[in-house]
Motif scaffolding. Sequence first.
Motif, PDB file in Angstrom:
ATOM      1  N   SER A   8      -4.141  46.549  31.375  1.00 38.66           N
ATOM      2  CA  SER A   8      -3.123  45.505  31.432  1.00 38.66           C
ATOM      3  C   SER A   8      -1.887  45.954  30.666  1.00 38.66           C
ATOM      4  N   ILE A   9      -0.745  45.434  31.077  1.00 40.45           N
ATOM      5  CA  ILE A   9       0.519  45.768  30.406  1.00 40.45           C
ATOM      6  C   ILE A   9       0.642  44.932  29.142  1.00 40.45           C
ATOM      7  N   GLN A  10       1.084  45.594  28.086  1.00 40.30           N
ATOM      8  CA  GLN A  10       1.288  44.906  26.812  1.00 40.30           C
ATOM      9  C   GLN A  10       2.635  45.341  26.255  1.00 40.30           C
ATOM     10  N   THR A  11       3.368  44.408  25.703  1.00 40.07           N
ATOM     11  CA  THR A  11       4.637  44.727  25.059  1.00 40.07           C
ATOM     12  C   THR A  11       4.543  44.369  23.586  1.00 40.07           C
ATOM     13  N   ARG A  12       5.282  45.105  22.786  1.00 41.31           N
ATOM     14  CA  ARG A  12       5.352  44.825  21.351  1.00 41.31           C
ATOM     15  C   ARG A  12       6.685  45.329  20.841  1.00 41.31           C
ATOM     16  N   SER A  13       7.025  44.927  19.638  1.00 42.70           N
ATOM     17  CA  SER A  13       8.283  45.389  19.040  1.00 42.70           C
ATOM     18  C   SER A  13       8.071  45.632  17.553  1.00 42.70           C
ATOM     19  N   TYR A  14       8.973  46.421  16.994  1.00 40.91           N
ATOM     20  CA  TYR A  14       8.959  46.694  15.556  1.00 40.91           C
ATOM     21  C   TYR A  14      10.373  47.062  15.132  1.00 40.91           C
ATOM     22  N   ASP A  15      10.618  47.018  13.839  1.00 33.76           N
ATOM     23  CA  ASP A  15      11.908  47.426  13.287  1.00 33.76           C
ATOM     24  C   ASP A  15      11.778  48.853  12.778  1.00 33.76           C
ATOM     25  N   ASP A  16      12.686  49.738  13.245  1.00 32.51           N
ATOM     26  CA  ASP A  16      12.622  51.133  12.793  1.00 32.51           C
ATOM     27  C   ASP A  16      13.216  51.266  11.386  1.00 32.51           C
ATOM     28  N   GLN A  17      13.301  52.497  10.900  1.00 35.76           N
ATOM     29  CA  GLN A  17      13.760  52.742   9.527  1.00 35.76           C
ATOM     30  C   GLN A  17      15.184  52.265   9.281  1.00 35.76           C
ATOM     31  N   SER A  18      15.999  52.248  10.341  1.00 28.06           N
ATOM     32  CA  SER A  18      17.382  51.793  10.177  1.00 28.06           C
ATOM     33  C   SER A  18      17.536  50.299  10.435  1.00 28.06           C
ATOM     34  N   GLY A  19      16.423  49.595  10.656  1.00 29.06           N
ATOM     35  CA  GLY A  19      16.470  48.158  10.842  1.00 29.06           C
ATOM     36  C   GLY A  19      16.689  47.725  12.282  1.00 29.06           C
ATOM     37  N   GLN A  20      16.763  48.672  13.201  1.00 26.97           N
ATOM     38  CA  GLN A  20      16.949  48.332  14.614  1.00 26.97           C
ATOM     39  C   GLN A  20      15.614  47.953  15.244  1.00 26.97           C
ATOM     40  N   LYS A  21      15.637  46.913  16.063  1.00 26.99           N
ATOM     41  CA  LYS A  21      14.414  46.478  16.734  1.00 26.99           C
ATOM     42  C   LYS A  21      14.130  47.409  17.913  1.00 26.99           C
ATOM     43  N   LYS A  22      12.904  47.912  17.981  1.00 27.06           N
ATOM     44  CA  LYS A  22      12.455  48.793  19.061  1.00 27.06           C
ATOM     45  C   LYS A  22      11.386  48.058  19.854  1.00 27.06           C
ATOM     46  N   PHE A  23      11.435  48.202  21.168  1.00 29.31           N
ATOM     47  CA  PHE A  23      10.468  47.565  22.059  1.00 29.31           C
ATOM     48  C   PHE A  23       9.613  48.633  22.722  1.00 29.31           C
ATOM     49  N   ILE A  24       8.340  48.347  22.850  1.00 26.98           N
ATOM     50  CA  ILE A  24       7.392  49.276  23.465  1.00 26.98           C
ATOM     51  C   ILE A  24       6.631  48.534  24.552  1.00 26.98           C
ATOM     52  N   THR A  25       6.530  49.168  25.712  1.00 25.55           N
ATOM     53  CA  THR A  25       5.701  48.665  26.801  1.00 25.55           C
ATOM     54  C   THR A  25       4.672  49.734  27.093  1.00 25.55           C
ATOM     55  N   GLU A  26       3.399  49.347  27.135  1.00 27.64           N
ATOM     56  CA  GLU A  26       2.335  50.308  27.398  1.00 27.64           C
ATOM     57  C   GLU A  26       1.206  49.626  28.153  1.00 27.64           C
ATOM     58  N   VAL A  27       0.334  50.442  28.743  1.00 30.54           N
ATOM     59  CA  VAL A  27      -0.838  49.929  29.436  1.00 30.54           C
ATOM     60  C   VAL A  27      -2.029  50.069  28.493  1.00 30.54           C
ATOM     61  N   VAL A  28      -2.689  48.963  28.204  1.00 26.04           N
ATOM     62  CA  VAL A  28      -3.906  48.970  27.390  1.00 26.04           C
ATOM     63  C   VAL A  28      -5.066  49.200  28.360  1.00 26.04           C
ATOM     64  N   ILE A  29      -5.765  50.310  28.182  1.00 29.85           N
ATOM     65  CA  ILE A  29      -6.777  50.741  29.135  1.00 29.85           C
ATOM     66  C   ILE A  29      -8.116  50.046  28.882  1.00 29.85           C
ATOM     67  N   ASP A  30      -8.665  49.476  29.954  1.00 31.75           N
ATOM     68  CA  ASP A  30      -9.991  48.861  29.907  1.00 31.75           C
ATOM     69  C   ASP A  30     -11.044  49.771  30.529  1.00 31.75           C
TER      70      ASP A  30
END
Length: 166
Positions: free
Chosen positions: A75-97
């Motif tokens: 299934s597709i999963q999205t998440r985000s985090y703040d990098d070292q410079s404070g910019q928000k980064k978004f990640i989309t990946e497939v979580v494998i079952d």
Amino acid sequence: MNKVELVGRLTKDPEIKLTTNQTQFCNFTVAVDRRFKDQNGQRQADFINCVAWRQTAVFIQKYFRKGNRIGLVGSIQTRSYDDQSGQKKFITEVVIDEAEFVESAGAPAGDVYRPEPASPVPTQSFNPPSADSVAASAPTAPNMQIDAPVSGGFEEGQSGELPFEI
């Protein structure tokens, strides 16, 4: 419904990593060909980021190498985090079952690993084709229909011989 089915080639050898809680996981990328060719007649590919956890990660790391074709369900999963410079980064990946063999070099095509409680990791061996072998670049076999009638049948848990060769 959030379900993804992919067939592609691994872009590098999968490696097992551990979380801070010692949970095994594996990040990898799969190159998946697009269905149509571009204006120059070339087939394009999408590079899809995937993550597998626990026994599924171990199975993929143990049996697959860079360049191997692999079948995946997840299934597709999205998440985000703040990098070292404070910019928000978004990640989309497939979580494998589920992961399965697509090539049959050393392993029967269609073998699938679907994690279940108290289910051991399959113990069959898989020897990927050498880079100079025909199998390394061969396309998969077309779907074939077998017209031979099957007499009788098998009950769950039984085995026997089929009345024809596959």
